[in-house]
Design a protein around this motif. Structure first.
Motif, PDB file in Angstrom:
ATOM      1  N   ASN A 252      12.980  -2.922  -5.757  1.00  0.00           N
ATOM      2  CA  ASN A 252      12.084  -2.541  -6.843  1.00  0.00           C
ATOM      3  C   ASN A 252      10.619  -2.800  -6.478  1.00  0.00           C
ATOM      4  O   ASN A 252       9.749  -2.001  -6.796  1.00  0.00           O
ATOM      5  CB  ASN A 252      12.479  -3.319  -8.096  1.00  0.00           C
ATOM      6  N   VAL A 253      10.386  -3.936  -5.797  1.00  0.00           N
ATOM      7  CA  VAL A 253       9.017  -4.263  -5.386  1.00  0.00           C
ATOM      8  C   VAL A 253       8.486  -3.207  -4.418  1.00  0.00           C
ATOM      9  O   VAL A 253       7.357  -2.724  -4.561  1.00  0.00           O
ATOM     10  CB  VAL A 253       8.975  -5.670  -4.749  1.00  0.00           C
ATOM     11  N   ILE A 254       9.325  -2.805  -3.459  1.00  0.00           N
ATOM     12  CA  ILE A 254       8.902  -1.795  -2.490  1.00  0.00           C
ATOM     13  C   ILE A 254       8.589  -0.481  -3.197  1.00  0.00           C
ATOM     14  O   ILE A 254       7.589   0.175  -2.926  1.00  0.00           O
ATOM     15  CB  ILE A 254       9.995  -1.586  -1.419  1.00  0.00           C
ATOM     16  N   ARG A 255       9.444  -0.115  -4.156  1.00  0.00           N
ATOM     17  CA  ARG A 255       9.218   1.157  -4.857  1.00  0.00           C
ATOM     18  C   ARG A 255       7.966   1.089  -5.736  1.00  0.00           C
ATOM     19  O   ARG A 255       7.264   2.082  -5.907  1.00  0.00           O
ATOM     20  CB  ARG A 255      10.456   1.526  -5.675  1.00  0.00           C
ATOM     21  N   TYR A 256       7.707  -0.086  -6.294  1.00  0.00           N
ATOM     22  CA  TYR A 256       6.458  -0.275  -7.053  1.00  0.00           C
ATOM     23  C   TYR A 256       5.268  -0.053  -6.130  1.00  0.00           C
ATOM     24  O   TYR A 256       4.332   0.674  -6.465  1.00  0.00           O
ATOM     25  CB  TYR A 256       6.443  -1.694  -7.620  1.00  0.00           C
ATOM     26  N   GLN A 257       5.348  -0.672  -4.927  1.00  0.00           N
ATOM     27  CA  GLN A 257       4.250  -0.525  -3.983  1.00  0.00           C
ATOM     28  C   GLN A 257       4.071   0.920  -3.550  1.00  0.00           C
ATOM     29  O   GLN A 257       2.948   1.386  -3.364  1.00  0.00           O
ATOM     30  CB  GLN A 257       4.498  -1.410  -2.755  1.00  0.00           C
ATOM     31  N   THR A 258       5.198   1.645  -3.424  1.00  0.00           N
ATOM     32  CA  THR A 258       5.116   3.052  -3.051  1.00  0.00           C
ATOM     33  C   THR A 258       4.362   3.846  -4.116  1.00  0.00           C
ATOM     34  O   THR A 258       3.439   4.613  -3.804  1.00  0.00           O
ATOM     35  CB  THR A 258       6.526   3.635  -2.886  1.00  0.00           C
ATOM     36  N   SER A 259       4.736   3.635  -5.374  1.00  0.00           N
ATOM     37  CA  SER A 259       4.043   4.334  -6.460  1.00  0.00           C
ATOM     38  C   SER A 259       2.568   3.990  -6.463  1.00  0.00           C
ATOM     39  O   SER A 259       1.715   4.862  -6.683  1.00  0.00           O
ATOM     40  CB  SER A 259       4.660   3.955  -7.802  1.00  0.00           C
ATOM     41  N   LEU A 260       2.285   2.702  -6.210  1.00  0.00           N
ATOM     42  CA  LEU A 260       0.896   2.241  -6.186  1.00  0.00           C
ATOM     43  C   LEU A 260       0.111   2.942  -5.076  1.00  0.00           C
ATOM     44  O   LEU A 260      -1.030   3.380  -5.275  1.00  0.00           O
ATOM     45  CB  LEU A 260       0.879   0.736  -5.970  1.00  0.00           C
ATOM     46  N   THR A 261       0.745   3.074  -3.906  1.00  0.00           N
ATOM     47  CA  THR A 261       0.085   3.745  -2.786  1.00  0.00           C
ATOM     48  C   THR A 261      -0.189   5.206  -3.124  1.00  0.00           C
ATOM     49  O   THR A 261      -1.280   5.725  -2.852  1.00  0.00           O
ATOM     50  CB  THR A 261       0.960   3.636  -1.532  1.00  0.00           C
ATOM     51  N   PHE A 262       0.812   5.873  -3.736  1.00  0.00           N
ATOM     52  CA  PHE A 262       0.610   7.274  -4.120  1.00  0.00           C
ATOM     53  C   PHE A 262      -0.566   7.391  -5.088  1.00  0.00           C
ATOM     54  O   PHE A 262      -1.410   8.288  -4.959  1.00  0.00           O
ATOM     55  CB  PHE A 262       1.882   7.834  -4.770  1.00  0.00           C
ATOM     56  N   LEU A 263      -0.595   6.481  -6.060  1.00  0.00           N
ATOM     57  CA  LEU A 263      -1.688   6.498  -7.038  1.00  0.00           C
ATOM     58  C   LEU A 263      -3.030   6.327  -6.341  1.00  0.00           C
ATOM     59  O   LEU A 263      -3.977   7.069  -6.621  1.00  0.00           O
ATOM     60  CB  LEU A 263      -1.500   5.358  -8.029  1.00  0.00           C
ATOM     61  N   ASN A 264      -3.076   5.340  -5.434  1.00  0.00           N
ATOM     62  CA  ASN A 264      -4.318   5.085  -4.708  1.00  0.00           C
ATOM     63  C   ASN A 264      -4.777   6.312  -3.936  1.00  0.00           C
ATOM     64  O   ASN A 264      -5.956   6.663  -3.945  1.00  0.00           O
ATOM     65  CB  ASN A 264      -4.115   3.918  -3.740  1.00  0.00           C
ATOM     66  N   ASN A 265      -3.802   6.983  -3.287  1.00  0.00           N
ATOM     67  CA  ASN A 265      -4.144   8.181  -2.522  1.00  0.00           C
ATOM     68  C   ASN A 265      -4.697   9.274  -3.431  1.00  0.00           C
ATOM     69  O   ASN A 265      -5.676   9.941  -3.106  1.00  0.00           O
ATOM     70  CB  ASN A 265      -2.921   8.706  -1.771  1.00  0.00           C
TER      71      ASN A 265
END
Lengths: 138, 128
Positions: B103-116
């Protein structure tokens, strides 16, 4: 007790519960060799009772933590040892040794330690995530 | 304005549901030693679908402002334990830890997409 709002409350309270458990283990181990003149006054191992505490908005947030409800004494019988020269020995020459199983306490100590570490790990991870989220867009 | 918020909507919704799931998994881990505690979880797929279709509150009029993600009323499920224990606790540390790290990794993935997306928007705004 106030409401549980975030993961810091969850892990913090669970960690204090584990610390209470750790304190009882330390007391049990410290008293492991004690002897007493009667069976009633002999030391008995203390055990905390854990119970789940739910946040007020549990249905929405799903947050709950653990708390110590109280402390009981174990029903392990104190060992009766024949020691007529001991100053507290009863008239038949027996003393009662503390009802503590050292191995059991050690295993429980390891378990409490692991659970404490798990909680710290959760907080560290989520704190890092929160910091990343705060810096979003930079 | 609406365009930008809709552009970021998918990942911000995902972030909110992931964060809620993180709290639930943290609660499971905190209760690993509590007798009779039943491990809880949510189904991410159905939660995100629920949030995307209607938001937290159903709008009955197209003029209603769509409610944001203030506490989605999701369905809390119970975890089916692999090997149940005698004290009635269904928290299994290995399962919870794996779910948590995923879940933490997937949260970070969403965060990265948002940042991009945000930096894409920014460079479009600045015209660099």
């Amino acid at each position: 007790m106030s409401d549980i709002k975030n993961v810091f409350d969850v892990a913090g309270r669970s960690m204090s519960a584990q610390l209470v458990r750790m304190n009882t283990i330390a007391s049990n181990l410290a008293n492991a060799g004690n002897v007493s003149g009667t069976e009633e006054t002999a030391y008995r191992a203390m055990k905390p009772i854990f119970s789940t505490t739910y946040a007020n908005n549990f249905k929405d947030s799903g947050i709950s933590t653990t708390e110590v409800q109280g402390i009981t004494t174990s029903d392990r019988k104190p060992e009766r040892i024949y020691m007529p020269s001991h100053p507290v020995a009863d008239e038949t020459g027996f003393v009662y040794s503390a009802g503590v199983n050292v191995e059991e306490e050690f295993v429980e100590m390891l378990e409490a330690k692991r659970q404490y570490q798990n909680n710290i790990e959760v907080v560290t991870t989520l704190r890092a995530l929160m910091m990343h989220t705060i810096r979003m867009g930079k | 304005m609406k365009g930008i918020s809709e552009y970021l909507n998918v990942h911000s919704n995902a972030l909110a549901v992931r964060s809620r799931r993180n709290n639930i998994l943290a609660s499971n881990i905190a209760n690993a030693a509590t007798p009779n505690f039943k491990a809880r979880d949510i189904d991410f797929q159905s939660e995100i679908r629920k949030v995307e279709s209607e938001g937290a509150v159903r709008a009955t009029n197209p003029l209603h402002i769509k409610a944001s993600l203030q506490g989605p009323t999701g369905t809390m499920l119970y975890r089916d334990p692999v090997s149940p224990s005698r004290d009635g606790n269904t928290v299994e540390m290995n399962v919870e830890q794996m779910e948590f790290s995923e879940n933490v990794i997937r949260y970070q993935t969403s965060l990265t997409f948002l940042n991009n997306k945000i930096s894409g928007l920014l460079s479009a705004i600045k015209g660099e």
